[in-house]
Each structure stands twice: as structure tokens, then as C-alpha cells.
Design an enzyme around this catalytic site. Structure first.
Site, short mmCIF file in Angstrom:
data_model
loop_
_atom_site.label_atom_id
_atom_site.label_comp_id
_atom_site.label_asym_id
_atom_site.label_seq_id
_atom_site.Cartn_x
_atom_site.Cartn_y
_atom_site.Cartn_z
CB CYS A 286 2.80 0.92 5.48
SG CYS A 286 3.39 -0.59 4.70
CG HIS B 234 -1.82 -0.69 4.69
ND1 HIS B 234 -0.81 0.24 4.57
CD2 HIS B 234 -2.73 -0.15 5.55
CE1 HIS B 234 -1.09 1.29 5.33
NE2 HIS B 234 -2.24 1.08 5.93
#
Length: 471
Positions: A131, A213
Site C-alpha cells: 500500500c 492503510h
């Protein structure tokens, strides 16, 4: 795997399914158009990265994009000069109530038109732990190439993935060796052990047992887009007024987002800005200041020389021609030029210090990266083995690793013992002081009679004497 094929073959299927490892003998074609090469470097999969602006800056340099840096944003209201985009890190807990509110809000702004999706770079995260790289690429590959030099690797990736579906773009990122090797080179040793212990999953960017995230916010064609690799579609937050900058729109979106996300007093997030390398602007400003300094200094010298010739009595002499492009001697006196030159010297010194500070920051980024990625396991094991060999390890353990309860219990016992000793000492002191007058009388009698006084009869003897008197 052929990146343009978008997931053909068993290896692509394995990546899409979330496999965290590839065969040591695997041969992959990269999206950069390079020839097939052994991928031993990717045998352990993609590793987790920390959320650190210095790490991200060095990672961009390893990607081949040298004129960009990443800065942490502490105040949304503080203006940021010419940002390319923002990267937002937040805790990912699917069951959280605030998370459901965000999902309900963002579902209304999904862009589902395939043509619109193909016109931007939006890649789904099909490779675990990638990510951080996804967030950086979502910003860089949606920037105008005239304003940003991407480098060979990113330029070829952008060209070869044009028109691909978001899933295939994610596969292309995961199977580009230059990106994967650069990504993994900045991971801590704990990341590899964590991957081996827990397996693949949602990326956690700090090793706290909770998942985090990254998502990106970038301006595209006058609209503010939010690009999240774990979402099926990009999100369009709309445009902004002509009188404002796109960062004003971003501030409003983030204020609303943080208001929802912090409804349960959870403020565990951070925000980073992808901006031009500050050293480029400082270097350009220094060049202009030094040019102006040379012009002002030259003009001042000519003006002083002309004044000296005039004072020498040569009335027919003419002032020498001076540059008219920037300064006219007739418009400035020598004192004005000296003051201007002094201000230029001060500005040059300030900017030189700023440039030195930026260079020092880059140096510290490298130092921190070396400390972060170095494996200290061998050193620690060797050090402990030497202590054990010398017979001092057990003593150190007993001194420094005692249970806290045992230590606190011993402390309480020591305090009680001290109090008891203090009380006993006080009692004996009182008794001694009480018997002092009697002792003084005995000493006085001894000194007078030359012998010790007889002892006072006890109670039993007194009782016998009384009985004898009665008889």
C-alpha cells in the site's frame, strides 16, 4: 507473467489470490519492458513499511524520481507550497462504527465509468503489504509530466499500463522488480519475521498489532480524487472554486473525514504531502540572489569611481556608462546601493543555511534508513553469548529482570523492618533517660560514703517487714 496480459498464468493468479511468495526460479516480464530476469529478490514477497517521510523520500529516489520529497503535515491550516498530492494513513478496522459511516459516505462518490477510470492511474492493491508504494504511485503517475520528471522506470510503467483495468495495474505494480526491490530494501528486519509468522494480509504499517492503510488524494482535471487500492473504484470529491486552490477543497474533505473518524476519540492517523524537492527552489533562488549581488556590486563600484573622479577636480570628466537593464546610477545613491547589497548578503546567507539544513535532513534520512534496515540479531546473540561465557549473564539477569511484584514486596518488608528498628531504638532511649536521676543519686551516695548504696528492697521483702512489725 506478461504485465500487459493482466494476470495470465499461474503466477498472476497466485499474486491475485494474495500469495506472499514467488518461486526462486520464477521468470517474469516487467511492465517496464525489460527482458525476463530471475526474481530471487522477490522470493519473500512484499514487506511492510513504516509511515515515515524520510523513508518515502528515499523510496522515491530509488524509483528514479529525484526531484520530489515527502513531508509530514502537522497543521492542515498551514499553507503548503505546490503539493503534488497527499497521502493519508489511518487505522483500518472494518468493523468499527466510524468505518461504516465512511464507507456509506464514500460509496456515493464512486466513479464507475470505465472510460473515466481508464483515463487516470488507479490500481487495486492485489499484492499484500504494497500500500505504501501504491499510494506514492497514485500521486506521481497522475501528475503532469511537464511538471515532474518520473524517471525511466515510472515512465515506462505509466506507458505500458495505460488503458489497463485497475486489477491489472495492481498486478503490474506487484511484478515490477525495480519497484519491489526498492520497496523491500527499506523494510525493517521485523517485517520479514512478521510476514513469515502471520502470512499475508492487510498491510500494517507500524508493528503495533493493528492494521494501517494508505490512501492518496490528488487533483485530476479540476477534480479532487481519492485513490484507495482496497476500494473497487476511485472516488471523486468534486471540484473547487476558481478563487481557491485545490488544497482548500482537500482541507474541507479531510476536516469532514477526521470528524467522522474521530467520533470515538480515535485520532491515530498521520498525513504526508508529496512536494517538489525543496533544494531545487532554494538553489534557484540562490542563483538569482548571487546574480543580483554581482550587478549591484558592479554598479556600486562604478558609482564610487565616478564620484572619486568628480571630487578630483576634473569637471569635464563624464561618468562611465553603467548597465541600464537593472539599475540606473542616477536613481540610486551609493548609500542606497550599499544598503541593498547588505540585504542581498543577508538573504544569501539565510538561503545557504536553508540549503545546508535540507542537505543535513537528507543525510539523516540515510542514517535513519541504515539503522532501520540493519539486522542487529547477530550482534545481540554474540553479545549475550560472550556474557554467558564470562559467567556474568546470570548475575545481570537476576539484577535487572526481577519480577516487579517481588521487588515491591521486598521494598515493603524493608520499610517495615526500618520502622520496627526505629521504634525499638526510641524505647531504649526513653528508658535510659528515665533512669538517669536515680543513677545520679546512686553515684552521689557512693562518692559520699565511699561505698555503693544498698539496693532498695523488693516488694516481697517489704511485705515481710510489715508482718514483723505487726507481731
Amino acid at each position: 507473467m506478461n504485465a500487459a496480459g493482466g494476470g495470465s498464468g499461474a503466477q498472476a493468479a497466485g499474486v491475485a489470490a494474495g500469495n506472499s511468495s514467488l518461486s526462486h526460479n520464477a521468470l517474469l516480464s516487467t511492465a517496464s519492458g525489460a527482458t525476463t530476469m530471475p526474481m530471487a529478490q522477490l522470493a519473500d514477497g512484499w514487506l511492510e513499511l513504516e509511515s515515515d517521510p524520510g523513508l518515502f523520500t528515499l523510496l522515491l529516489k530509488d524509483f528514479g524520481c529525484h526531484d520530489v520529497q515527502v513531508e509530514e503535515v502537522y497543521d492542515l491550516q498551514k499553507p503548503i507550497e505546490s503539493p503534488y498530492g497527499f497521502i493519508f494513513l489511518f487505522r483500518w478496522i472494518e468493523e468499527r462504527r466510524a468505518r461504516r459511516k465512511i464507507v456509506e459516505t464514500t460509496a456515493e462518490i464512486f466513479v464507475k465509468d470505465e472510460e473515466a477510470i481508464s483515463s487516470i492511474f488507479f490500481a487495486q492493491q492485489v499484492v499484500p503489504n504494497s500500500c505504501a508504494t501504491h499510494a506514492l504511485l497514485s500521486v506521481l503517475l497522475n501528475c503532469n509530466e511537464n511538471n515532474l520528471q518520473l524517471g525511466d522506470t515510472l515512465s515506462r510503467l505509466k506507458t505500458h499500463t495505460k488503458g489497463m483495468s485497475p486489477e491489472n495495474k495492481g498486478l503490474a505494480i506487484g511484478n515490477t522488480p525495480e519497484l519491489a526491490c526498492a520497496h523491500n530494501s527499506h523494510a525493517m528486519p521485523q517485517a520479514r519475521r512478521r510476514l513469515e509468522r502471520t502470512g499475508a494480509g492487510v498491510s500494517s504499517c507500524r508493528f503495533t498489532g493493528e492494521a494501517f492503510h494508505f490512501v492518496s488524494f490528488v487533483p485530476i482535471n479540476g477534480q479532487l480524487f481519492e485513490l484507495d487500492g482496497l476500494k473497487p473504484y476511485p472516488m471523486n470529491h468534486g471540484g473547487w472554486e476558481d478563487s481557491e486552490d485545490w488544497t482548500d477543497k482537500f482541507r474541507r474533505v479531510m476536516a469532514e473525514r477526521l470528524g467522522i473518524a474521530t467520533g470515538e476519540q480515535d485520532i491515530r492517523f498521520n498525513l504526508m504531502a508529496v512536494v517538489p524537492d525543496r533544494r531545487i527552489a532554494i538553489t534557484h533562488k540562490l542563483k538569482m540572489l548571487r546574480t543580483n549581488q554581482a550587478i549591484v556590486s558592479g554598479t556600486l563600484q562604478k558609482l564610487l569611481k565616478a564620484d572619486e573622479q568628480g571630487e578630483s577636480g576634473n569637471g569635464d570628466s563624464q561618468r562611465p556608462d553603467t548597465p541600464t537593464t537593472l539599475l540606473e546610477p542616477s536613481a540610486f545613491t551609493a548609500r542606497d546601493l550599499q544598503s541593498l547589497l547588505k540585504n542581498l548578503d543577508t538573504e544569501i546567507a539565510i538561503n545557504e543555511q536553508h540549503l545546508a539544513d535540507e542537505n543535513d535532513r537528507r543525510h539523516m534520512f540515510k542514517v535513519d534508513a541504515s539503522r532501520r534496515t540493519h539486522n542487529y540479531d547477530k550482534f545481540i546473540c554474540t553479545f549475550l553469548s560472550m556474557l554467558a561465557h564470562q559467567g556474568v549473564l546470570g548475575e545481570l539477569v537476576s539484577q535487572h529482570l526481577l519480577p516487579s511484584k517481588k521487588v515491591s514486596g521486598q521494598g515493603a518488608a524493608n520499610r517495615i523492618s526500618k520502622q520496627s528498628n526505629t521504634a525499638s531504638a526510641g524505647g531504649s532511649t526513653t528508658g535510659a533517660s528515665a533512669s538517669t536521676p536515680k543513677t545520679q543519686q546512686q553515684q552521689a551516695a557512693t562518692a559520699k560514703n565511699g561505698k555503693s548504696p544498698s539496693k532498695t528492697p523488693g516488694r516481697r521483702r517489704k511485705g515481710r517487714n510489715k508482718c514483723r512489725k505487726r507481731k
